[in-house]
Scaffold this motif. Structure first.
Motif, PDB file in Angstrom:
ATOM      1  N   ASP A 181       0.623  -0.817   0.053  1.00 37.69           N
ATOM      2  CA  ASP A 181       0.534   0.063  -0.047  1.00 37.69           C
ATOM      3  C   ASP A 181       0.730   1.813   0.069  1.00 37.69           C
ATOM      4  OD1 ASP A 181      -2.076   1.645   0.369  1.00 37.69           O
ATOM      5  OD2 ASP A 181      -2.494   1.221   2.194  1.00 37.69           O
ATOM      6  N   ILE A 182       1.355   2.255  -1.381  1.00 34.31           N
ATOM      7  CA  ILE A 182       1.871   2.656  -1.531  1.00 34.31           C
ATOM      8  C   ILE A 182       1.315   4.141  -0.764  1.00 34.31           C
ATOM      9  CG2 ILE A 182       3.330   4.674  -2.602  1.00 34.31           C
ATOM     10  CD1 ILE A 182       4.438   1.350  -2.900  1.00 34.31           C
ATOM     11  N   PRO A 183       0.114   4.596  -0.638  1.00 32.26           N
ATOM     12  CA  PRO A 183      -0.436   5.687  -0.168  1.00 32.26           C
ATOM     13  C   PRO A 183      -0.249   5.315   1.328  1.00 32.26           C
ATOM     14  CG  PRO A 183      -1.968   5.283  -2.020  1.00 32.26           C
ATOM     15  CD  PRO A 183      -1.279   4.154  -1.720  1.00 32.26           C
ATOM     16  N   GLY A 184      -0.688   4.809   1.940  1.00 35.36           N
ATOM     17  CA  GLY A 184      -0.853   4.270   2.702  1.00 35.36           C
ATOM     18  C   GLY A 184       1.225   4.064   3.907  1.00 35.36           C
ATOM     19  N   LEU A 185       1.979   3.512   2.987  1.00 32.60           N
ATOM     20  CA  LEU A 185       3.208   3.895   3.886  1.00 32.60           C
ATOM     21  C   LEU A 185       3.837   4.996   3.671  1.00 32.60           C
ATOM     22  CD1 LEU A 185       4.740   0.540   1.676  1.00 32.60           C
ATOM     23  CD2 LEU A 185       4.775   1.280   4.447  1.00 32.60           C
ATOM     24  N   LEU A 186       3.960   5.795   2.527  1.00 32.92           N
ATOM     25  CA  LEU A 186       3.526   6.880   2.579  1.00 32.92           C
ATOM     26  C   LEU A 186       3.255   8.159   3.352  1.00 32.92           C
ATOM     27  CD1 LEU A 186       3.672   7.736  -1.304  1.00 32.92           C
ATOM     28  CD2 LEU A 186       5.593   7.138  -0.256  1.00 32.92           C
ATOM     29  N   ILE A 187       2.454   7.583   4.174  1.00 32.64           N
ATOM     30  CA  ILE A 187       1.582   8.762   5.315  1.00 32.64           C
ATOM     31  C   ILE A 187       2.532   8.192   6.750  1.00 32.64           C
ATOM     32  CG2 ILE A 187      -0.858   8.486   6.728  1.00 32.64           C
ATOM     33  CD1 ILE A 187      -2.508   8.632   3.997  1.00 32.64           C
ATOM     34  N   ARG A 188       2.995   7.171   7.224  1.00 33.01           N
ATOM     35  CA  ARG A 188       3.520   6.530   7.200  1.00 33.01           C
ATOM     36  C   ARG A 188       4.768   7.581   8.171  1.00 33.01           C
ATOM     37  NH1 ARG A 188       1.895   1.939  10.892  1.00 33.01           N
ATOM     38  NH2 ARG A 188      -0.548   0.962   9.482  1.00 33.01           N
ATOM     39  N   LEU A 189       5.464   7.442   6.990  1.00 30.09           N
ATOM     40  CA  LEU A 189       6.891   7.862   6.792  1.00 30.09           C
ATOM     41  C   LEU A 189       6.335   9.519   7.242  1.00 30.09           C
ATOM     42  CD1 LEU A 189       8.580   6.373   3.919  1.00 30.09           C
ATOM     43  CD2 LEU A 189       8.752   5.023   5.682  1.00 30.09           C
ATOM     44  N   ASP A 190       5.449  10.213   6.780  1.00 26.60           N
ATOM     45  CA  ASP A 190       4.904  12.176   7.024  1.00 26.60           C
ATOM     46  C   ASP A 190       5.049  11.572   8.302  1.00 26.60           C
ATOM     47  OD1 ASP A 190       6.080  11.385   4.456  1.00 26.60           O
ATOM     48  OD2 ASP A 190       3.566  12.179   3.884  1.00 26.60           O
ATOM     49  N   GLU A 191       4.185  10.906   9.222  1.00 32.55           N
ATOM     50  CA  GLU A 191       4.649  10.791  10.883  1.00 32.55           C
ATOM     51  C   GLU A 191       5.226  11.069  11.385  1.00 32.55           C
ATOM     52  OE1 GLU A 191       1.181   7.752  11.585  1.00 32.55           O
ATOM     53  OE2 GLU A 191      -0.953   8.816  10.585  1.00 32.55           O
ATOM     54  N   GLY A 192       6.334   9.730  10.895  1.00 26.74           N
ATOM     55  CA  GLY A 192       7.828   9.548  11.271  1.00 26.74           C
ATOM     56  C   GLY A 192       8.526  10.412  11.464  1.00 26.74           C
ATOM     57  N   VAL A 193       8.294  11.659  10.110  1.00 24.27           N
ATOM     58  CA  VAL A 193       8.923  12.835   9.972  1.00 24.27           C
ATOM     59  C   VAL A 193       9.082  13.431  11.157  1.00 24.27           C
ATOM     60  CG1 VAL A 193       9.355  14.457   8.565  1.00 24.27           C
ATOM     61  CG2 VAL A 193      10.023  12.418   7.772  1.00 24.27           C
ATOM     62  N   ALA A 194       7.547  13.379  11.455  1.00 28.47           N
ATOM     63  CA  ALA A 194       7.325  14.440  12.637  1.00 28.47           C
ATOM     64  C   ALA A 194       7.043  14.203  13.553  1.00 28.47           C
ATOM     65  CB  ALA A 194       5.565  14.958  11.913  1.00 28.47           C
ATOM     66  N   GLN A 195       7.231  13.052  13.988  1.00 28.95           N
ATOM     67  CA  GLN A 195       7.342  12.350  15.433  1.00 28.95           C
ATOM     68  C   GLN A 195       9.132  12.723  15.914  1.00 28.95           C
ATOM     69  OE1 GLN A 195       6.240   8.532  16.224  1.00 28.95           O
ATOM     70  NE2 GLN A 195       4.121   9.266  14.946  1.00 28.95           N
ATOM     71  N   ILE A 196       9.319  13.173  15.164  1.00 22.63           N
ATOM     72  CA  ILE A 196      11.104  12.740  15.271  1.00 22.63           C
ATOM     73  C   ILE A 196      11.261  14.372  15.956  1.00 22.63           C
ATOM     74  CG2 ILE A 196      13.523  13.390  14.352  1.00 22.63           C
ATOM     75  CD1 ILE A 196      13.474  11.161  12.100  1.00 22.63           C
ATOM     76  N   ASP A 197      11.155  15.503  15.460  1.00 25.77           N
ATOM     77  CA  ASP A 197      11.231  16.541  16.437  1.00 25.77           C
ATOM     78  C   ASP A 197      11.027  16.740  17.578  1.00 25.77           C
ATOM     79  OD1 ASP A 197      12.661  17.975  14.479  1.00 25.77           O
ATOM     80  OD2 ASP A 197       9.918  18.482  13.681  1.00 25.77           O
ATOM     81  N   ALA A 198       9.818  15.583  17.841  1.00 25.57           N
ATOM     82  CA  ALA A 198       9.972  15.464  19.604  1.00 25.57           C
ATOM     83  C   ALA A 198      10.447  13.988  20.146  1.00 25.57           C
ATOM     84  CB  ALA A 198       7.809  15.037  19.263  1.00 25.57           C
ATOM     85  N   LEU A 199      10.893  13.883  19.576  1.00 27.94           N
ATOM     86  CA  LEU A 199      12.049  12.215  20.141  1.00 27.94           C
ATOM     87  C   LEU A 199      12.646  12.633  20.924  1.00 27.94           C
ATOM     88  CD1 LEU A 199      12.253   9.345  18.964  1.00 27.94           C
ATOM     89  CD2 LEU A 199      13.990   9.677  17.917  1.00 27.94           C
ATOM     90  N   VAL A 200      12.769  11.983  22.326  1.00 22.44           N
ATOM     91  CA  VAL A 200      13.697  12.201  23.110  1.00 22.44           C
ATOM     92  C   VAL A 200      14.645  11.819  23.236  1.00 22.44           C
ATOM     93  CG1 VAL A 200      13.172  11.793  25.915  1.00 22.44           C
ATOM     94  CG2 VAL A 200      11.514  12.440  25.052  1.00 22.44           C
ATOM     95  N   LEU A 201      16.301  11.754  23.411  1.00 22.82           N
ATOM     96  CA  LEU A 201      16.748  11.272  22.833  1.00 22.82           C
ATOM     97  C   LEU A 201      17.517  11.048  24.968  1.00 22.82           C
ATOM     98  CD1 LEU A 201      18.446  14.361  21.114  1.00 22.82           C
ATOM     99  CD2 LEU A 201      17.510  11.876  20.049  1.00 22.82           C
ATOM    100  N   ALA A 274      13.978   7.339   2.017  1.00 25.88           N
ATOM    101  CA  ALA A 274      12.797   6.279   2.405  1.00 25.88           C
ATOM    102  C   ALA A 274      11.704   6.189   1.589  1.00 25.88           C
ATOM    103  CB  ALA A 274      12.976   5.395   3.575  1.00 25.88           C
ATOM    104  N   ARG A 275      10.922   7.491   2.078  1.00 23.84           N
ATOM    105  CA  ARG A 275      10.348   8.257   0.914  1.00 23.84           C
ATOM    106  C   ARG A 275      10.277   8.461  -0.108  1.00 23.84           C
ATOM    107  NH1 ARG A 275       7.038  12.149  -0.474  1.00 23.84           N
ATOM    108  NH2 ARG A 275       4.441  11.830   0.864  1.00 23.84           N
ATOM    109  N   LEU A 276      11.465   9.318  -0.736  1.00 26.21           N
ATOM    110  CA  LEU A 276      11.174   9.309  -1.813  1.00 26.21           C
ATOM    111  C   LEU A 276      12.232   7.672  -2.870  1.00 26.21           C
ATOM    112  CD1 LEU A 276      13.913  11.933  -2.675  1.00 26.21           C
ATOM    113  CD2 LEU A 276      12.005  12.268  -2.974  1.00 26.21           C
ATOM    114  N   GLY A 277      12.833   6.871  -2.259  1.00 20.35           N
ATOM    115  CA  GLY A 277      12.664   5.204  -2.621  1.00 20.35           C
ATOM    116  C   GLY A 277      11.714   4.850  -2.915  1.00 20.35           C
ATOM    117  N   LEU A 278      10.601   5.061  -2.082  1.00 19.10           N
ATOM    118  CA  LEU A 278       9.438   4.088  -2.304  1.00 19.10           C
ATOM    119  C   LEU A 278       8.534   4.645  -3.342  1.00 19.10           C
ATOM    120  CD1 LEU A 278       7.389   2.502  -0.997  1.00 19.10           C
ATOM    121  CD2 LEU A 278       6.652   4.681   0.626  1.00 19.10           C
ATOM    122  N   LEU A 279       9.221   6.174  -3.338  1.00 18.47           N
ATOM    123  CA  LEU A 279       8.380   6.553  -4.785  1.00 18.47           C
ATOM    124  C   LEU A 279       9.282   6.058  -6.251  1.00 18.47           C
ATOM    125  CD1 LEU A 279       7.772  10.246  -4.198  1.00 18.47           C
ATOM    126  CD2 LEU A 279       5.911   8.631  -4.248  1.00 18.47           C
ATOM    127  N   ALA A 280      10.244   6.050  -6.238  1.00 12.98           N
ATOM    128  CA  ALA A 280      10.810   5.447  -7.326  1.00 12.98           C
ATOM    129  C   ALA A 280      10.975   3.257  -7.362  1.00 12.98           C
ATOM    130  CB  ALA A 280      12.302   5.896  -6.790  1.00 12.98           C
TER     131      ALA A 280
END
Length: 344
Positions: A181-201, A274-280
């Motif tokens: 499911d390419i659209p679903g994977l793209l949404i998950r990757l976008d969510e992952g990019v958004a969650q990195i800013d709030a990631l606790v190191l 990874a998102r670009l690779g998924l589109l390709a």
């Protein structure tokens, strides 16, 4: 006086007398006449026989002449037929030679047609495989395999039967292949990019809100409430100075604020890559990027943080969906075509 003659005496005087000599003469005469008659008859018969023999001899001579003429004619005919037979054999040899050359030419044309068919199908399958790898869709491969199957059925060549079986096998495998499911994977990757800013190191102290929530939790104590509150007010500032936690990677504690910023940006770049690779439709590269991102998060992020756990769970789900996205390959058909091309 007249004396009458005696009748007895007169009769004796008139009747002749036959002697044995007379009988002999008459017998010899009769025999001579009979012999003469027989001689005449025999002579006539001999004459007729001579005439018949003469006619037969003449007929035999004529037949002999005719036989000689027929024999000469037959000999001439045999010579003529022998000459014609020799000429026909020569022409037959030429025809056989021309037929052999024609069969060789037909076989050469047939082999050339089969070779062209094999080369054309191999090029088409390789192009379809590249298109499928770029687009991530099995439609180019399915269309090319169906076209190749129809061409093989029209050709009806026994030496191409293994190729036809391999094409049918690849068709069945591609029809049962599941696409991600390419659209679903793209949404998950976008969510992952958004969650990195709030990631606790791992080198970060807990957020004030987390400390307040932790302090707000009631703790059972055998001491009176006023005594517990007083102890917490005294030990609270001391607990902020010293914090004990388990860290699997010691270098995670040595990150400076600038390095923490670049770490987050690097993780974002990995997910964007990874998102670009998924589109390709480069699923192997996407798996590598997701694996490296998950390894970096496990190494530098706080494993006890809920955001870290959510992000790792999101990446794991994306990896599981990518397991269904194997690139459609046509190895069986290409191997059969290579074997057919080598067997020419």
């Amino acid at each position: 006086m007249n004396v009458s003659p005696d009748p007895v005496a007169s009769s004796e005087t008139v009747a002749p007398t036959w002697s044995p000599r007379g009988w002999l003469v008459w017998g010899l005469g009769a025999v001579a006449v009979l012999a003469l008659v027989l001689s005449v008859l025999l002579w006539q018969r001999l004459g007729r026989m001579q005439e018949q023999l003469a006619r037969q001899s003449q007929d035999a001579g004529q037949q002999s002449l005719e036989a000689k003429a027929w024999a000469k004619q037959a000999q001439d005919t045999v010579k003529d037929n022998a000459a014609r037979l020799t000429l026909i054999e020569g022409r037959l040899g030429e025809v056989a030679l021309q037929r052999g050359q024609l069969e060789d030419l037909i076989q050469s044309l047939s082999r050339s047609r089969d070779e062209n068919l094999v080369v054309d199908m191999e090029a088409g399958l390789r192009l379809a495989q590249q298109q499928a790898q770029l687009t991530g869709s099995t439609e180019p491969s399915l269309a090319t395999l169906k076209s190749a199957q129809q061409r093989l059925q029209r050709a009806a060549q026994p030496r191409l039967a293994p190729v036809e079986r391999a094409v049918e096998k690849d068709l069945e495998r591609l029809r049962s292949l599941q696409t991600p499911d390419i659209p679903g994977l793209l949404i998950r990757l976008d969510e992952g990019v958004a969650q990195i800013d709030a990631l606790v190191l791992a080198n970060q102290s807990p957020a004030p809100g987390a400390l307040a929530a932790r302090e707000a939790q009631p703790k059972p104590s055998a001491w009176p409430s006023w005594w517990s509150q007083g102890v917490q007010q005294v030990l609270g500032p001391l607990s902020d100075l010293v914090r004990i936690s388990r860290v699997n990677a010691p270098e995670a504690l040595l990150l400076s604020p600038e390095q923490s910023f670049f770490l987050r940006e690097n993780l974002k770049l990995k997910l964007l890559n990874a998102r670009l690779g998924l589109l390709a439709r480069q699923y192997d590269a996407v798996r590598v990027d997701l694996t490296q991102t998950a390894a970096g998060i496990k190494k530098y992020a706080d494993p006890q943080s809920r955001k870290t756990q959510q992000l790792l769970q999101l990446l794991e789900q994306a990896q599981q969906q990518l397991q269904k996205g194997e690139s459609p390959r046509l190895d069986a058909s290409l191997a059969a075509l290579a074997t057919a091309a080598a067997g020419r």
